[in-house]
Write an enzyme that holds these catalytic residues in place. Sequence first.
Site, PDB file in Angstrom:
ATOM      1  N   GLU A 247     -30.283  -5.275  19.386  1.00 13.53           N
ATOM      2  CA  GLU A 247     -31.132  -5.877  20.432  1.00 13.53           C
ATOM      3  C   GLU A 247     -30.693  -5.245  21.733  1.00 13.53           C
ATOM      4  O   GLU A 247     -29.603  -5.527  22.234  1.00 13.53           O
ATOM      5  CB  GLU A 247     -30.981  -7.398  20.435  1.00 13.53           C
ATOM      6  CG  GLU A 247     -32.058  -8.110  21.236  1.00 13.53           C
ATOM      7  CD  GLU A 247     -31.671  -8.328  22.682  1.00 13.53           C
ATOM      8  OE1 GLU A 247     -32.125  -7.527  23.532  1.00 13.53           O
ATOM      9  OE2 GLU A 247     -30.923  -9.277  22.963  1.00 13.53           O
ATOM     10  N   CYS A 281     -31.976  -9.433  29.422  1.00 19.87           N
ATOM     11  CA  CYS A 281     -32.610  -8.254  28.832  1.00 19.87           C
ATOM     12  C   CYS A 281     -34.131  -8.300  28.932  1.00 19.87           C
ATOM     13  O   CYS A 281     -34.776  -7.276  29.143  1.00 19.87           O
ATOM     14  CB  CYS A 281     -32.171  -8.094  27.381  1.00 19.87           C
ATOM     15  SG  CYS A 281     -32.446  -9.555  26.355  1.00 19.87           S
TER      16      CYS A 281
END
Length: 482
Positions: A247, A281
């Site tokens: 990720e 993120c």
Amino acid sequence: MSEVLTINNWINNEEVPAEKYRDAIDPGNGEVVARVAQGTQETVDLAVQAAHKAQKAWAKLPLETRKAYAQKCLEITQESMGDLIELAIRDTGYERRLANVDFFIAIGSWQYYLSVIDKFLEPEKVTGDDFDALIYKVPKGVCGAIVPWNMPICLTMSKLPLAILTGNTFVLKPPTDAPVALTLLVQRYAKVLPAGVLNVVNGSGGVVGPAICDHPLVNKVGFTGGTEGGRDVAIRCARGLKTSTLELGGNDAAVVLADADMDFVVNNMIAGTLDRSGQICFAIKRIYVPNDQLDAYFEKFCEVFGNIKTGYGTNEEAYYGPLMNKSQYDWITSLIEDTKAQPDAEIRAVGGFANPELLDKGYYIQPHIVKTRNNSLKVVQEEQFGPIIPLIGYDTEEQAIEWANDNQFGLCSSIWATDTAHAAELGIGIEAGQTFINKHSLYALSYGIPFGGFKDSGIGREFTGDLSLGAYVEYHTVKVFK
């Protein structure tokens, strides 16, 4: 000055000191939070060997027993909010709100995977004309995890519950920055688990991370972090023919359509842009608005965000806290200066500081709003990871979608509109793991919905059922012919 803790590594349910220690620094005031043991390749080997030795017995336990252990970890997470929240604020630079959210997401992860593990692990029966087959899901063995500093607790829990519930054992590398609260929480888990099931090795990302990925007894690695770090993890795992879930970074686009309500858009983008100082993120990092509304949106963002202050995480006047470290601070300040030098961009500093007395001690940057019609600017194309927000004017919806996709990242995205059906149709064309309509923040996430990205934003999906759990098992078919 607050107490300085000593944080050792944790292997086979014992504290393991180190020859070298690193100071963990409070990014809000420069104080030392803890001295953290720095693991080596040899430390990683000890941890992996302990995990390997414990794995077979752990996997043989009935699922109900492993679930009971996981339930204890859930309860520890809930109880630990009482004393670890303050430490997490000092450790990470969180605003208090996000420190709580980090724990709440972690709690939700334990709850979610406890609720779906029975169905996932149930063998699948397949019958043919001349055979009966059962497809079993068996643990991979030792799993490693490498997590970042921005939300370390919840990002660890996107990996740990899945691994131990499916019968794997675990070696965790906390972030080099902000390792303290996470390490103490995971040590509490380890103390109620059988020895060797859960091990923690702190240290440099250039030493401990590669040692985990390269170790021949580690069969799977879960990584959350930057794209370049993810490439290195993928390459190292590929050499050992082991799997990895990655990720990675994001440069999330928010596309505002002409019929959107401006007040609604601006006020509801505060969380998506400024929570955790923008260091999330999938935070909103690019906002596309119609050209004929660009000036109005710029002034509205400056007006609303002008009421926002940055400050120490416990200060109730502060909406968000400091950046995590000097490297991140230097990157954002350089990006601001670069944007100021662009002839086709206007940048305005807004808001203020709740703790001006800490400006020379912490990494504080007030909100900066950018106005441009140039989609190629550095501030647009590169992931800022900070409180600098570019608004880009577009001519047509087709151009907005094209520009949203004109980037190496594809984690999440959003479309803002009154006509939500039309927005949803447009959203299908965005190259991203998720597209939200009229929301884009941590509060838009749901368990059971795959989280992960296209392109440089990663490989694999987390926070969902079979797609996530499937990364922690091998599929073993027993086929009996009639």
